[in-house]
Design an enzyme around this catalytic site. Structure first.
Site, PDB file in Angstrom:
ATOM      1  N   ARG A 167     -30.863  20.323   0.238  1.00 19.80           N
ATOM      2  CA  ARG A 167     -30.715  21.491  -0.983  1.00 19.80           C
ATOM      3  C   ARG A 167     -32.000  22.323  -0.922  1.00 19.80           C
ATOM      4  NH1 ARG A 167     -28.210  19.116  -5.941  1.00 19.80           N
ATOM      5  NH2 ARG A 167     -29.297  20.687  -6.981  1.00 19.80           N
ATOM      6  N   TYR A 170     -32.199  26.177  -0.848  1.00 19.53           N
ATOM      7  CA  TYR A 170     -32.208  26.805  -1.843  1.00 19.53           C
ATOM      8  C   TYR A 170     -33.599  26.797  -2.636  1.00 19.53           C
ATOM      9  CZ  TYR A 170     -30.281  28.483  -6.436  1.00 19.53           C
ATOM     10  OH  TYR A 170     -30.345  29.069  -7.642  1.00 19.53           O
ATOM     11  N   ASP A 171     -33.905  25.325  -2.762  1.00 12.09           N
ATOM     12  CA  ASP A 171     -35.337  24.905  -3.496  1.00 12.09           C
ATOM     13  C   ASP A 171     -36.383  25.633  -2.976  1.00 12.09           C
ATOM     14  OD1 ASP A 171     -33.127  23.134  -4.361  1.00 12.09           O
ATOM     15  OD2 ASP A 171     -34.475  21.321  -4.256  1.00 12.09           O
ATOM     16  N   LYS A 174     -36.336  29.365  -2.932  1.00 11.17           N
ATOM     17  CA  LYS A 174     -36.780  29.897  -4.366  1.00 11.17           C
ATOM     18  C   LYS A 174     -38.240  29.896  -4.730  1.00 11.17           C
ATOM     19  CE  LYS A 174     -32.755  31.739  -6.200  1.00 11.17           C
ATOM     20  NZ  LYS A 174     -32.551  33.097  -6.628  1.00 11.17           N
ATOM     21  N   ASP A 271     -29.814  15.152  -5.460  1.00 15.58           N
ATOM     22  CA  ASP A 271     -29.513  15.660  -6.671  1.00 15.58           C
ATOM     23  C   ASP A 271     -30.523  15.140  -7.725  1.00 15.58           C
ATOM     24  OD1 ASP A 271     -27.662  17.471  -7.968  1.00 15.58           O
ATOM     25  OD2 ASP A 271     -26.742  15.637  -8.995  1.00 15.58           O
ATOM     26  N   PRO A 272     -30.949  16.311  -8.592  1.00 14.45           N
ATOM     27  CA  PRO A 272     -32.068  15.826  -9.567  1.00 14.45           C
ATOM     28  C   PRO A 272     -31.517  15.022 -10.706  1.00 14.45           C
ATOM     29  CG  PRO A 272     -32.192  18.230  -9.509  1.00 14.45           C
ATOM     30  CD  PRO A 272     -31.026  17.854  -8.619  1.00 14.45           C
ATOM     31  N   HIS A 273     -32.192  13.671 -11.077  1.00 16.64           N
ATOM     32  CA  HIS A 273     -31.528  12.835 -12.111  1.00 16.64           C
ATOM     33  C   HIS A 273     -31.549  13.087 -13.258  1.00 16.64           C
ATOM     34  CE1 HIS A 273     -32.619  10.319  -8.472  1.00 16.64           C
ATOM     35  NE2 HIS A 273     -31.479   9.719  -8.725  1.00 16.64           N
ATOM     36  N   LYS A 274     -32.571  14.038 -13.649  1.00 14.55           N
ATOM     37  CA  LYS A 274     -32.674  14.411 -15.018  1.00 14.55           C
ATOM     38  C   LYS A 274     -33.293  15.533 -15.339  1.00 14.55           C
ATOM     39  CE  LYS A 274     -34.212  11.624 -18.990  1.00 14.55           C
ATOM     40  NZ  LYS A 274     -35.220  10.592 -19.524  1.00 14.55           N
ATOM     41  N   ARG A 275     -32.854  16.499 -16.147  1.00 15.33           N
ATOM     42  CA  ARG A 275     -33.497  17.905 -16.185  1.00 15.33           C
ATOM     43  C   ARG A 275     -33.372  18.575 -17.439  1.00 15.33           C
ATOM     44  NH1 ARG A 275     -32.232  20.936 -10.901  1.00 15.33           N
ATOM     45  NH2 ARG A 275     -30.449  21.450 -11.995  1.00 15.33           N
TER      46      ARG A 275
HETATM   47  P1  NAD Z   1     -23.421  34.022  -7.933  1.00 17.90           P
HETATM   48  O1  NAD Z   1     -22.981  33.205  -6.705  1.00 17.90           O
HETATM   49  O2  NAD Z   1     -22.119  34.192  -8.833  1.00 17.90           O
HETATM   50  O3  NAD Z   1     -24.036  35.353  -7.508  1.00 17.90           O
HETATM   51  C1  NAD Z   1     -24.817  35.565  -6.623  1.00 17.90           C
HETATM   52  C2  NAD Z   1     -24.515  37.106  -6.147  1.00 17.90           C
HETATM   53  O4  NAD Z   1     -25.247  37.506  -5.064  1.00 17.90           O
HETATM   54  C3  NAD Z   1     -23.023  37.143  -5.414  1.00 17.90           C
HETATM   55  O5  NAD Z   1     -22.598  38.328  -5.976  1.00 17.90           O
HETATM   56  C4  NAD Z   1     -23.344  37.382  -3.794  1.00 17.90           C
HETATM   57  O6  NAD Z   1     -22.123  38.172  -3.445  1.00 17.90           O
HETATM   58  C5  NAD Z   1     -24.594  37.780  -3.815  1.00 17.90           C
HETATM   59  N1  NAD Z   1     -25.215  37.904  -2.602  1.00 17.90           N
HETATM   60  C6  NAD Z   1     -25.465  36.586  -2.164  1.00 17.90           C
HETATM   61  N2  NAD Z   1     -26.171  36.614  -1.157  1.00 17.90           N
HETATM   62  C7  NAD Z   1     -26.452  37.913  -0.847  1.00 17.90           C
HETATM   63  C8  NAD Z   1     -27.153  38.698   0.333  1.00 17.90           C
HETATM   64  N3  NAD Z   1     -27.841  38.127   1.290  1.00 17.90           N
HETATM   65  N4  NAD Z   1     -26.892  40.068  -0.059  1.00 17.90           N
HETATM   66  C9  NAD Z   1     -26.543  40.629  -1.105  1.00 17.90           C
HETATM   67  N5  NAD Z   1     -25.814  39.976  -1.899  1.00 17.90           N
HETATM   68  C10 NAD Z   1     -25.685  38.667  -1.828  1.00 17.90           C
HETATM   69  O7  NAD Z   1     -24.581  33.163  -8.480  1.00 17.90           O
HETATM   70  P2  NAD Z   1     -25.157  33.472 -10.264  1.00 17.90           P
HETATM   71  O8  NAD Z   1     -24.835  32.152 -10.858  1.00 17.90           O
HETATM   72  O9  NAD Z   1     -24.607  34.624 -10.805  1.00 17.90           O
HETATM   73  O10 NAD Z   1     -26.746  33.393  -9.777  1.00 17.90           O
HETATM   74  C11 NAD Z   1     -27.249  34.566  -9.842  1.00 17.90           C
HETATM   75  C12 NAD Z   1     -28.835  34.386  -9.562  1.00 17.90           C
HETATM   76  O11 NAD Z   1     -29.188  33.528 -10.518  1.00 17.90           O
HETATM   77  C13 NAD Z   1     -29.171  33.493  -8.420  1.00 17.90           C
HETATM   78  O12 NAD Z   1     -30.095  34.286  -7.741  1.00 17.90           O
HETATM   79  C14 NAD Z   1     -29.342  32.330  -8.740  1.00 17.90           C
HETATM   80  O13 NAD Z   1     -30.140  31.549  -7.869  1.00 17.90           O
HETATM   81  C15 NAD Z   1     -29.957  32.115 -10.033  1.00 17.90           C
HETATM   82  N6  NAD Z   1     -29.657  31.019 -10.893  1.00 17.90           N
HETATM   83  C16 NAD Z   1     -28.335  31.114 -11.335  1.00 17.90           C
HETATM   84  C17 NAD Z   1     -28.261  29.616 -12.183  1.00 17.90           C
HETATM   85  C18 NAD Z   1     -26.737  29.515 -12.639  1.00 17.90           C
HETATM   86  O14 NAD Z   1     -26.670  28.436 -13.255  1.00 17.90           O
HETATM   87  N7  NAD Z   1     -25.529  30.360 -12.537  1.00 17.90           N
HETATM   88  C19 NAD Z   1     -29.149  28.935 -12.179  1.00 17.90           C
HETATM   89  C20 NAD Z   1     -30.553  28.954 -11.930  1.00 17.90           C
HETATM   90  C21 NAD Z   1     -30.622  30.292 -10.830  1.00 17.90           C
END
Ligand code: NAD
Ligand code: UDP
Length: 318
Positions: A167, A170-171, A174, A271-275
């Site tokens: 993971r 991503y982690d 970000k 996978d986080p256990h609790k959040r």
């Molecule tokens: P999603 O996957 O539906 O949307 C992400 C979008 O980014 C998609 O349209 C994808 O095509 C586009 N994308 C990905 N890589 C790209 C790149 N290299 N260049 C251009 N476009 C790109 O996800 P989401 O749920 O809408 O999440 C949106 C944001 O919110 C993300 O940054 C995500 O990390 C953050 N986020 C979402 C959640 C959640 O629960 N949905 C939780 C925490 C953080």
């Protein structure tokens, strides 16, 4: 000049939504990266409804044109197919930087690409913000807390993240995106905002998303309040309502089909256990809190999934 707001009358030097009384705001030029995705497309709806001009930048990795198709023909709407890992030149007032796959099934698909999107992609958007003097908002994640040793999680908690796990793309991606954002803030005087979103569900979510639901997409409002406000953050945006996975499975069962079978399977790595978010800061400084309870929000998403899977005719069937 580049990055300035447009007003009905000249207001030299007024920027970023601090509109003097008596002046009618003409609307901002806003970029939403990842605007064809789940959260982004709802945000685009809200920004256009408010009168802003919106440019969506998206490579359609997980996003879909259908999510924003209803804006085709709107002169305030523009869609650019572009990968944020490549530089781009635009003239805008605000940047909502969402581009990044959010679900583990998607971000693990090509981990190196996920890191590049988070690091190089965020760097490019920060570079753009710096060049035009735009305000920049990063959608970070509750995943920066890793498998938390503090419960609930307050923004001051630094987290417990595995740097070499499946993971981590991503982690840690970000976490680096947050670092870059703060370094541009301190080093280039950029106006920045950081939101740490907790798992969100709702209509337009990818059907194969695979994550557990917890927080309804209405939190888009939280992103806009954060962008317009004075506070850098980070802010937790999530629902502090806590339930076990079995409790959740039962709500889902009640909503979709009382006869649906609940299966128990081994968890995925790290996978986080609790959040659970502590949202005191967002409540106090942004006046934001989630409004949709799981039992009310879930049927809306289920309806959306049914329409997309079965088509309109079969909508009524379970
Ligand atoms: P999603 O996957 O539906 O949307 C992400 C979008 O980014 C998609 O349209 C994808 O095509 C586009 N994308 C990905 N890589 C790209 C790149 N290299 N260049 C251009 N476009 C790109 O996800 P989401 O749920 O809408 O999440 C949106 C944001 O919110 C993300 O940054 C995500 O990390 C953050 N986020 C979402 C959640 C959640 O629960 N949905 C939780 C925490 C953080
Ligand atoms: N960048 C961009 N659009 C712009 C300005 C910059 O995509 O309008 C990219 C640029 O290509 C670089 C990154 O953003 O890769 C960081 O830019 P910055 O000017 O902060 O740093 P430098 O180019 O000096 O490394």
């Amino acid at each position: 000049g580049a990055g300035r707001m447009a007003f009905e009358e000249g207001t030299g030097g007024v920027r970023h939504g601090r509109v003097p009384l008596g002046l009618k705001r003409k609307g901002l030029r806003v970029v939403v990266t990842g605007g064809a995705g789940f959260v982004g497309s709802h945000l685009v709806d809200r920004l256009l409804a408010r009168g802003d001009s919106v440019i969506v930048v998206d490579n359609f990795f997980t996003g879909r044109k259908e999510n924003v198709a209803h804006h085709a023909g709107n002169p305030n709407f523009e869609m650019i197919r572009h990968d944020v890992v490549e530089p781009i030149l635009l003239e805008v007032d605000q940047i909502y930087h969402l581009a990044c796959p959010a679900s583990p099934v998607h971000y693990k698909f090509n981990p190196v690409k996920t890191i590049k999107t988070n690091v190089v992609g965020t760097l490019n958007m920060l570079g753009l913000a710096k060049r035009v003097g735009a305000r920049f908002l990063l959608t970070s994640t509750s995943e920066v807390y890793g498998d938390p040793l503090q419960h609930p999680q307050v923004e001051t908690y630094w987290g417990n993240v595995n740097p070499i796990g499946v993971r981590s793309c991503y982690d840690e991606g970000k976490r680096t995106a947050e670092t870059l954002t703060m370094d541009y803030h301190r080093g280039a005087n950029l106006e920045v905002r950081i939101a740490r979103i907790f798992n969100t569900y709702g209509p337009r979510m990818c059907i194969d998303d695979g994550r557990v639901v917890s927080n309804f997409v209405a939190q888009v409002e939280g992103l806009m309040k954060l962008m317009e406000g004075e506070h850098v953050g980070p802010f937790n945006l999530g629902n502090p309502g806590e339930f076990t996975m079995l409790e959740l499975a039962k709500v889902v069962q009640d909503t979709i089909d009382p006869n649906a079978r609940i299966e128990f399977r081994a968890n995925t790595a790290d996978d986080p256990h609790k959040r659970k978010p502590d949202i005191t800061k967002a409540k106090e400084l942004l006046g934001w809190e989630p409004k949709v309870a799981l039992r009310n929000g879930l049927p809306l998403m289920v309806q959306d999934f049914r329409t997309r899977i079965f088509g309109d005719q079969k909508q009524q069937q379970p």
